[in-house]
Scaffold this motif. Structure first.
Motif, mmCIF file in Angstrom:
data_model
loop_
_atom_site.group_PDB
_atom_site.id
_atom_site.type_symbol
_atom_site.label_atom_id
_atom_site.label_comp_id
_atom_site.label_asym_id
_atom_site.label_seq_id
_atom_site.Cartn_x
_atom_site.Cartn_y
_atom_site.Cartn_z
ATOM 1 N N UNK A 1 0.892 -1.003 0.074
ATOM 2 C CA UNK A 1 -0.232 -0.069 0.099
ATOM 3 C C UNK A 1 0.996 0.790 0.123
ATOM 4 N N UNK A 2 0.400 2.022 -0.858
ATOM 5 C CA UNK A 2 1.189 3.737 -1.094
ATOM 6 C C UNK A 2 0.855 4.034 0.434
ATOM 7 N N UNK A 3 2.122 5.483 1.177
ATOM 8 C CA UNK A 3 2.358 5.957 1.858
ATOM 9 C C UNK A 3 0.421 6.845 2.097
ATOM 10 N N UNK A 4 0.389 7.498 1.217
ATOM 11 C CA UNK A 4 -0.628 8.170 0.345
ATOM 12 C C UNK A 4 -2.418 7.782 0.687
ATOM 13 N N UNK A 5 -1.904 6.360 0.192
ATOM 14 C CA UNK A 5 -3.468 5.945 0.612
ATOM 15 C C UNK A 5 -3.560 5.635 2.083
ATOM 16 N N UNK A 6 -2.526 4.998 2.863
ATOM 17 C CA UNK A 6 -3.232 4.657 4.190
ATOM 18 C C UNK A 6 -3.245 5.972 5.033
ATOM 19 N N UNK A 7 -2.565 7.312 4.485
ATOM 20 C CA UNK A 7 -2.434 8.630 5.759
ATOM 21 C C UNK A 7 -4.446 8.453 4.917
ATOM 22 N N UNK A 8 -4.230 8.262 3.693
ATOM 23 C CA UNK A 8 -6.369 9.251 3.408
ATOM 24 C C UNK A 8 -7.364 8.124 4.089
ATOM 25 N N UNK A 9 -7.021 6.873 4.790
ATOM 26 C CA UNK A 9 -7.860 6.192 4.876
ATOM 27 C C UNK A 9 -7.459 6.095 6.860
ATOM 28 N N UNK A 10 -6.529 6.765 6.889
ATOM 29 C CA UNK A 10 -6.301 6.867 8.603
ATOM 30 C C UNK A 10 -7.659 8.584 8.698
ATOM 31 N N UNK A 11 -6.869 9.483 8.467
ATOM 32 C CA UNK A 11 -8.323 10.846 8.373
ATOM 33 C C UNK A 11 -9.316 10.728 7.840
ATOM 34 N N UNK A 12 -10.007 9.081 6.974
ATOM 35 C CA UNK A 12 -11.191 9.110 6.865
ATOM 36 C C UNK A 12 -12.165 8.685 8.207
ATOM 37 N N UNK A 13 -11.128 7.235 8.642
ATOM 38 C CA UNK A 13 -11.510 7.151 10.217
ATOM 39 C C UNK A 13 -11.187 8.000 10.711
ATOM 40 N N UNK A 14 -10.651 9.061 10.719
ATOM 41 C CA UNK A 14 -10.293 10.019 12.350
ATOM 42 C C UNK A 14 -11.545 10.329 12.374
ATOM 43 N N UNK A 15 -12.133 11.174 11.559
ATOM 44 C CA UNK A 15 -12.878 12.175 10.115
ATOM 45 C C UNK A 15 -14.670 11.068 10.766
ATOM 46 N N UNK A 16 -14.830 9.482 10.054
ATOM 47 C CA UNK A 16 -15.662 8.535 10.675
ATOM 48 C C UNK A 16 -15.986 8.847 12.424
ATOM 49 N N UNK A 17 -15.069 8.650 13.246
ATOM 50 C CA UNK A 17 -15.315 8.200 14.615
ATOM 51 C C UNK A 17 -15.523 9.682 14.799
ATOM 52 N N UNK A 18 -15.015 10.924 14.510
ATOM 53 C CA UNK A 18 -15.386 12.182 15.542
ATOM 54 C C UNK A 18 -17.372 12.632 15.109
ATOM 55 N N UNK A 19 -16.914 11.513 14.163
ATOM 56 C CA UNK A 19 -18.630 12.052 13.447
ATOM 57 C C UNK A 19 -19.876 11.790 13.769
ATOM 58 N N UNK A 20 -19.010 10.322 14.595
ATOM 59 C CA UNK A 20 -20.257 9.763 14.975
ATOM 60 C C UNK A 20 -20.117 9.591 16.853
ATOM 61 N N UNK A 21 -18.905 10.472 16.854
ATOM 62 C CA UNK A 21 -18.513 10.410 18.416
ATOM 63 C C UNK A 21 -19.062 12.233 19.377
#
Length: 94
Positions: A1-21
């Motif tokens: 997996x490329x470095x940019x893809x991993x960062x994008x997935x981490x940011x998306x997960x953080x935003x999802x957790x924040x949106x639900x909490x």
């Protein structure tokens, strides 16, 4: 997996957790209420039978009744039109 893809997935997960909490209060601005133009009050449909209203009635949205400056007819109406606590993400998509 490329470095940019991993960062994008981490940011998306953080935003999802924040949106639900993050909790927010959702007001029922499009809920239907009955307004009494004579007494300048509004009543929720489930409280209509107990309400002491005149014959000058109209069915409008809760937001419009507030814009008219009308007051809640009873505590039953106040409770029925109270906002709900929901997560930020859920409130955006409802």
């Amino acid at each position: 997996m490329k470095k940019g893809t991993g960062i994008f997935i981490i940011i998306a997960l953080v935003l999802l957790v924040l949106g639900l909490s993050i909790q927010t209060t959702v007001q029922p601005s499009d809920a239907r209420v009955i307004v009494d133009h004579t007494k300048k009050v509004y009543s929720a449909p489930e409280c209509f039978d107990q309400a002491d209203l005149s014959n000058h009635l109209e069915e409008v949205t809760y937001g419009y009744a507030i814009d008219l400056g009308y007051e809640a007819e009873s505590t039953c109406t106040t409770e029925a039109t109270k906002g709900e606590r929901k997560s930020l993400l859920v409130s955006w998509f409802q």
